[in-house]
Write an enzyme that holds these catalytic residues in place. Structure first.
Site, PDB file in Angstrom:
ATOM      1  N   HIS A  57       0.792  -1.235   0.000  1.00  0.00           N
ATOM      2  CA  HIS A  57       0.000   0.000   0.000  1.00  0.00           C
ATOM      3  C   HIS A  57       0.823   1.284   0.000  1.00  0.00           C
ATOM      4  CE1 HIS A  57      -4.432   1.134   1.123  1.00  0.00           C
ATOM      5  NE2 HIS A  57      -4.046   1.686  -0.008  1.00  0.00           N
ATOM      6  N   ASP A  84      -9.869  -0.307   3.894  1.00  0.00           N
ATOM      7  CA  ASP A  84      -8.695  -0.862   4.578  1.00  0.00           C
ATOM      8  C   ASP A  84      -9.057  -1.269   6.016  1.00  0.00           C
ATOM      9  OD1 ASP A  84      -5.983  -1.311   5.396  1.00  0.00           O
ATOM     10  OD2 ASP A  84      -5.301   0.373   4.181  1.00  0.00           O
ATOM     11  N   HIS A 134      -6.681  -0.829   8.105  1.00  0.00           N
ATOM     12  CA  HIS A 134      -5.745   0.080   8.776  1.00  0.00           C
ATOM     13  C   HIS A 134      -5.940   1.517   8.280  1.00  0.00           C
ATOM     14  CE1 HIS A 134      -3.826  -3.924   8.148  1.00  0.00           C
ATOM     15  NE2 HIS A 134      -3.509  -3.807   9.426  1.00  0.00           N
ATOM     16  N   ASP A 147      -3.340   3.565   8.056  1.00  0.00           N
ATOM     17  CA  ASP A 147      -2.090   3.867   7.326  1.00  0.00           C
ATOM     18  C   ASP A 147      -1.685   5.335   7.486  1.00  0.00           C
ATOM     19  OD1 ASP A 147      -1.968   1.212   6.574  1.00  0.00           O
ATOM     20  OD2 ASP A 147      -2.746   1.525   4.558  1.00  0.00           O
ATOM     21  N   HIS A 183       4.196   1.016   4.216  1.00  0.00           N
ATOM     22  CA  HIS A 183       2.785   0.775   3.838  1.00  0.00           C
ATOM     23  C   HIS A 183       1.830   1.149   4.986  1.00  0.00           C
ATOM     24  CE1 HIS A 183       2.129  -3.731   5.245  1.00  0.00           C
ATOM     25  NE2 HIS A 183       2.706  -3.006   6.178  1.00  0.00           N
ATOM     26  N   ASP A 220      -7.343  -1.818  -0.296  1.00  0.00           N
ATOM     27  CA  ASP A 220      -6.425  -2.726   0.393  1.00  0.00           C
ATOM     28  C   ASP A 220      -7.245  -3.974   0.714  1.00  0.00           C
ATOM     29  OD1 ASP A 220      -4.981  -4.109   2.374  1.00  0.00           O
ATOM     30  OD2 ASP A 220      -4.128  -2.271   3.212  1.00  0.00           O
ATOM     31  N   ASP A 271      -6.977  -6.199   2.656  1.00  0.00           N
ATOM     32  CA  ASP A 271      -7.146  -6.606   4.057  1.00  0.00           C
ATOM     33  C   ASP A 271      -8.348  -5.946   4.720  1.00  0.00           C
ATOM     34  OD1 ASP A 271      -6.277  -4.120   5.225  1.00  0.00           O
ATOM     35  OD2 ASP A 271      -4.191  -4.789   5.260  1.00  0.00           O
ATOM     36  N   GLU A 291      -1.935  -5.071  -1.700  1.00  0.00           N
ATOM     37  CA  GLU A 291      -1.731  -5.998  -0.583  1.00  0.00           C
ATOM     38  C   GLU A 291      -2.226  -7.416  -0.853  1.00  0.00           C
ATOM     39  OE1 GLU A 291       0.153  -5.348   2.025  1.00  0.00           O
ATOM     40  OE2 GLU A 291       0.351  -3.158   1.950  1.00  0.00           O
TER      41      GLU A 291
HETATM   42  N1  LIG Z   1      -1.264  -1.226   4.161  1.00  0.00           N
HETATM   43  C1  LIG Z   1      -1.137  -2.003   5.228  1.00  0.00           C
HETATM   44  N2  LIG Z   1      -1.415  -3.284   5.162  1.00  0.00           N
HETATM   45  N3  LIG Z   1      -0.731  -1.425   6.349  1.00  0.00           N
HETATM   46  C2  LIG Z   1      -0.503  -2.154   7.581  1.00  0.00           C
HETATM   47  C3  LIG Z   1       0.081  -1.270   8.646  1.00  0.00           C
HETATM   48  C4  LIG Z   1       0.239  -1.990   9.931  1.00  0.00           C
HETATM   49  C5  LIG Z   1       0.761  -1.145  11.102  1.00  0.00           C
HETATM   50  N4  LIG Z   1      -0.182  -0.114  11.448  1.00  0.00           N
HETATM   51  C6  LIG Z   1       2.120  -0.546  10.772  1.00  0.00           C
HETATM   52  O1  LIG Z   1       2.214   0.638  10.599  1.00  0.00           O
HETATM   53  O2  LIG Z   1       3.081  -1.268  10.680  1.00  0.00           O
HETATM   54 MN   LIG Z   2      -3.431  -0.261   3.722  1.00  0.00          MN
HETATM   55 MN   LIG Z   3      -4.381  -2.677   5.506  1.00  0.00          MN
END
Ligand SMILES: NC(=[NH2+])NCCC[C@H](N)C(=O)O
Ligand SMILES: [Mn+2]
Ligand SMILES: [Mn+2]
Length: 307
Positions: A101, A128, A130, A132, A145, A231, A233, A276
């Site tokens: 991402h 998402d 998250h 991010d 990401h 994303d 996820d 992702e």
């Molecule tokens: N695009 C994603 N899958 N991001 C996941 C981030 C997970 C966590 N918040 C980190 O900063 O490490």
């Molecule tokens: Mn993401």
């Molecule tokens: Mn994510």
């Protein structure tokens, strides 16, 4: 009536330099093998595959000064910015096949630049688990990401916040985040401080996906450019196991279809990231196949008798 879509150029960005688990670099090929191009063509979309952006290999180092692989992340995002800008300049819709991402920094900077020149409003729908929205000082991982939204809003290293030439590329008021269920402790403080508009899973549980999406899509002008950053996820890991940072309690199959159908109904989709997808963690390409299924809905395929 079936809706007409602008011509689409898909392009791959085979890297995982922004992630903490290897394998998202195989995402573009997995999405192609799952038939993304063919599915869009079958919906009557004029689609070409522009091939892959080229960039440095993943050196697989630990974080340095709060970032893992910052130079490589910058190099790949420059390539993404160029590719997306070129496609937008041809009057086509860029569909980016990630990759992790972090690449949304380049793709959304390109879209923001394009909209600024055209005098068009931009809305970013960030799908998402998250937010991010991390920075080098608060990140628990150093993985970029986890930082693209902050970078796009001007918070981050100059090499990333300035990729499109305009800092910030976007402001938080242009962003809606949906499906959120994993936000780091200090990241929570930062998203509140910057007033991000977040529709988290608790909210979706309480009001339902229909109302959450109606709100996320409120106040779009007839010529707003809608960018969707998908994303995978956001999806529940039981239906989409092929991703590096899976979080339980994600959106289910019908909720995901409704998200895509409601975006399709706006007729304003202008650009898309699919990121992702990690084939190394997947079950016989199920996550890529589900992503293709959902993108078909995003391009107007309806499960109901609405065509
Ligand atoms: N695009 C994603 N899958 N991001 C996941 C981030 C997970 C966590 N918040 C980190 O900063 O490490
Ligand atoms: Mn993401
Ligand atoms: Mn994510």
């Amino acid at each position: 009536m079936p809706r007409r879509y602008p011509p689409v150029s898909i392009f791959g960005v085979p890297t995982d330099v922004g992630a903490g688990t290897r394998g998202a670099s195989m995402g573009p090929e997995a999405l192609r093998v799952a038939g993304l191009g063919e599915a869009l063509a079958a919906r009557g979309v004029d689609v070409v595959d522009a091939g892959d952006v080229v960039g440095p290999k993943n050196p697989w180092r630990g974080p340095q000064a709060g970032y893992r692989h910052l130079d490589e992340v910058v190099a790949w995002n420059r390539g993404v910015f160029e590719a997306s800008s070129g496609i937008l300049g041809e009057g086509r819709m860029p569909v980016m096949l990630g990759g992790d991402h972090c690449l949304a920094i380049g793709s959304i900077a390109a879209v923001a630049d394009h909209c600024r020149r055209a005098g068009r409003a931009l809305r970013v729908l960030w799908l998402d688990a998250h937010t991010d929205f991390n920075t080098s000082t608060i990140t628990p991982s150093g993985n970029v990401h986890g930082m693209p939204v902050a970078c796009l809003c001007g918070i981050g290293p100059e090499a990333l916040t300035g990729i499109g030439g305009h800092v910030p590329a976007i402001v938080p008021a242009q962003v809606r985040q949906l499906g959120i269920r994993s936000v780091d402790q200090d990241e929570k403080r930062l998203v509140k401080e910057h007033r991000l508009d977040i529709y988290d899973m608790r909210y979706i549980d309480e009001v339902g996906m229909k109302r959450a999406m109606e709100q996320a899509l409120q106040d779009l002008a007839p010529d707003t450019h809608l960018h969707v950053s998908f994303d995978v996820d956001i999806l529940d890991p039981t239906i989409a196991p092929g991703t590096g940072t899976p979080i339980p309690g994600g959106v289910n199959y019908r909720e995901a279809q409704l998200i895509m159908e409601m975006i399709a109904d706006t007729g304003l989709l202008g650009s898309l990231d699919i990121v992702e997808v990690n084939p190394a963690l997947d079950a016989r390409n199920a996550t890529a196949e589900l992503a293709v299924d959902l993108v078909e809905s995003l391009f107007g395929k309806s499960t109901l008798m609405r065509d």
